[in-house]
Design a protein around this motif. Sequence first.
Motif, short mmCIF file in Angstrom:
data_model
loop_
_atom_site.label_atom_id
_atom_site.label_comp_id
_atom_site.label_asym_id
_atom_site.label_seq_id
_atom_site.Cartn_x
_atom_site.Cartn_y
_atom_site.Cartn_z
N TYR A 12 -35.79 -2.64 -15.51
CA TYR A 12 -35.13 -3.79 -14.86
C TYR A 12 -34.11 -3.38 -14.36
CZ TYR A 12 -39.02 -6.59 -16.23
OH TYR A 12 -40.31 -7.17 -16.53
N TYR A 13 -33.76 -4.11 -13.11
CA TYR A 13 -32.25 -4.11 -12.33
C TYR A 13 -31.87 -5.19 -12.30
CZ TYR A 13 -33.34 1.05 -11.80
OH TYR A 13 -33.48 2.33 -12.20
N VAL A 14 -30.68 -5.55 -12.06
CA VAL A 14 -29.95 -6.79 -11.57
C VAL A 14 -29.34 -6.30 -10.28
CG1 VAL A 14 -27.87 -6.63 -13.12
CG2 VAL A 14 -28.82 -8.78 -12.28
N ASN A 15 -29.68 -7.38 -9.27
CA ASN A 15 -28.71 -7.17 -8.00
C ASN A 15 -27.25 -7.60 -8.17
OD1 ASN A 15 -28.07 -7.40 -5.40
ND2 ASN A 15 -29.37 -8.54 -4.84
N GLN A 16 -26.50 -6.59 -7.78
CA GLN A 16 -25.07 -6.85 -7.92
C GLN A 16 -24.46 -7.92 -6.89
OE1 GLN A 16 -23.58 -2.87 -7.30
NE2 GLN A 16 -24.01 -2.16 -9.22
N ARG A 17 -25.13 -8.01 -5.92
CA ARG A 17 -24.62 -9.04 -5.02
C ARG A 17 -25.55 -10.56 -5.12
NH1 ARG A 17 -24.34 -5.84 0.89
NH2 ARG A 17 -22.75 -4.29 0.07
N GLN A 18 -24.73 -11.71 -5.03
CA GLN A 18 -25.22 -12.95 -5.20
C GLN A 18 -25.98 -13.23 -4.06
OE1 GLN A 18 -21.80 -15.62 -5.19
NE2 GLN A 18 -21.76 -16.02 -7.47
N VAL A 20 -33.49 -10.78 -18.38
CA VAL A 20 -32.66 -11.80 -17.65
C VAL A 20 -31.60 -12.02 -18.68
CG1 VAL A 20 -32.47 -14.17 -17.19
CG2 VAL A 20 -34.32 -12.64 -16.14
N VAL A 21 -31.91 -12.02 -19.95
CA VAL A 21 -31.10 -12.21 -21.07
C VAL A 21 -29.88 -11.03 -20.97
CG1 VAL A 21 -30.44 -12.36 -23.73
CG2 VAL A 21 -32.41 -13.42 -22.68
N ALA A 22 -30.38 -9.94 -20.70
CA ALA A 22 -29.30 -8.65 -20.68
C ALA A 22 -28.34 -9.08 -19.39
CB ALA A 22 -30.04 -7.48 -20.61
N ALA A 23 -28.95 -9.46 -18.24
CA ALA A 23 -28.59 -9.64 -17.15
C ALA A 23 -27.36 -10.64 -17.12
CB ALA A 23 -29.36 -9.94 -15.87
N ARG A 24 -27.47 -11.60 -17.98
CA ARG A 24 -26.65 -12.91 -18.19
C ARG A 24 -25.40 -12.38 -18.75
NH1 ARG A 24 -31.03 -17.72 -18.57
NH2 ARG A 24 -31.67 -18.10 -16.31
N ARG A 25 -25.39 -11.34 -19.35
CA ARG A 25 -24.19 -10.78 -20.20
C ARG A 25 -23.14 -10.60 -19.17
NH1 ARG A 25 -27.55 -7.47 -23.75
NH2 ARG A 25 -28.44 -8.87 -25.27
N MET A 26 -23.59 -10.13 -17.78
CA MET A 26 -22.79 -9.66 -16.63
C MET A 26 -22.84 -10.84 -15.66
SD MET A 26 -24.28 -5.78 -15.95
CE MET A 26 -26.05 -6.11 -16.68
N TYR A 27 -23.81 -11.57 -15.57
CA TYR A 27 -23.84 -12.37 -14.52
C TYR A 27 -24.69 -13.83 -14.89
CZ TYR A 27 -23.21 -8.36 -11.46
OH TYR A 27 -22.75 -7.23 -10.77
N ASN A 44 -27.85 -2.19 -4.07
CA ASN A 44 -26.62 -2.45 -5.05
C ASN A 44 -26.99 -2.99 -6.10
OD1 ASN A 44 -24.71 -1.41 -3.11
ND2 ASN A 44 -25.00 -3.30 -1.86
N ARG A 45 -27.26 -2.40 -7.20
CA ARG A 45 -27.95 -2.91 -8.36
C ARG A 45 -27.31 -2.23 -9.61
NH1 ARG A 45 -32.48 0.44 -5.94
NH2 ARG A 45 -32.59 2.24 -7.24
N THR A 46 -27.51 -2.95 -10.94
CA THR A 46 -27.21 -2.32 -12.17
C THR A 46 -28.67 -2.24 -12.97
OG1 THR A 46 -25.18 -3.36 -11.92
CG2 THR A 46 -25.83 -2.82 -14.01
N ASP A 47 -28.66 -1.03 -13.55
CA ASP A 47 -29.64 -0.69 -14.58
C ASP A 47 -29.47 -1.47 -15.76
OD1 ASP A 47 -31.69 0.36 -15.91
OD2 ASP A 47 -31.03 2.39 -15.67
N LEU A 48 -30.62 -2.36 -16.12
CA LEU A 48 -30.70 -2.92 -17.19
C LEU A 48 -31.50 -2.43 -18.38
CD1 LEU A 48 -31.57 -6.73 -15.81
CD2 LEU A 48 -29.28 -5.69 -16.65
N GLY A 87 -25.95 -18.50 -5.40
CA GLY A 87 -25.02 -17.87 -6.61
C GLY A 87 -25.68 -17.11 -7.36
N ASP A 88 -27.14 -17.06 -7.36
CA ASP A 88 -27.89 -16.12 -8.40
C ASP A 88 -27.85 -14.60 -8.28
OD1 ASP A 88 -28.71 -18.39 -9.66
OD2 ASP A 88 -30.79 -18.44 -8.87
N HIS A 89 -27.78 -13.98 -9.26
CA HIS A 89 -28.05 -12.67 -9.23
C HIS A 89 -29.58 -12.24 -9.87
CE1 HIS A 89 -23.79 -11.41 -8.81
NE2 HIS A 89 -23.53 -12.32 -8.99
N GLU A 90 -30.14 -11.49 -8.98
CA GLU A 90 -31.82 -11.53 -9.24
C GLU A 90 -32.02 -10.33 -10.05
OE1 GLU A 90 -33.93 -11.81 -5.33
OE2 GLU A 90 -34.23 -14.05 -5.87
N VAL A 91 -33.04 -10.41 -10.88
CA VAL A 91 -33.50 -9.47 -11.97
C VAL A 91 -34.62 -9.03 -11.22
CG1 VAL A 91 -34.17 -8.84 -14.00
CG2 VAL A 91 -32.17 -10.34 -13.88
N HIS A 92 -34.77 -7.61 -11.07
CA HIS A 92 -36.07 -6.93 -10.55
C HIS A 92 -36.62 -6.01 -11.39
CE1 HIS A 92 -35.24 -8.68 -6.49
NE2 HIS A 92 -33.74 -8.49 -6.67
#
Length: 66
Positions: free
Chosen positions: A4-10, A43-50, A29-33, A14-19
């Motif tokens: 999974y990845y999270v989008n770095q751009r809102q 999503v829990v992991a992504a919410r630590r950042m966003y 523009n994504r961060t590896d989860l 205001g959400d950052h989507e997890v894909h």
Amino acid sequence: MERYYVNQRQQANGDHEVHKATCQYLPVNRTDLGYHAGCQTAVVAARRMYPTANGCYYCSYVCHTT
């Protein structure tokens, strides 16, 4: 398990989507989860950042909120 990845751009709301790595809408523009058994833990992991992280409507619908 899927990667999974999270989008770095809102998004406009205001959400950052997890894909999933296989999503047709995977952003450049994504961060590896890492690997997760499902979108819930990704999503829990992504919410630590966003704190407003949210599942993608197309690939992580179970975790998508409106």
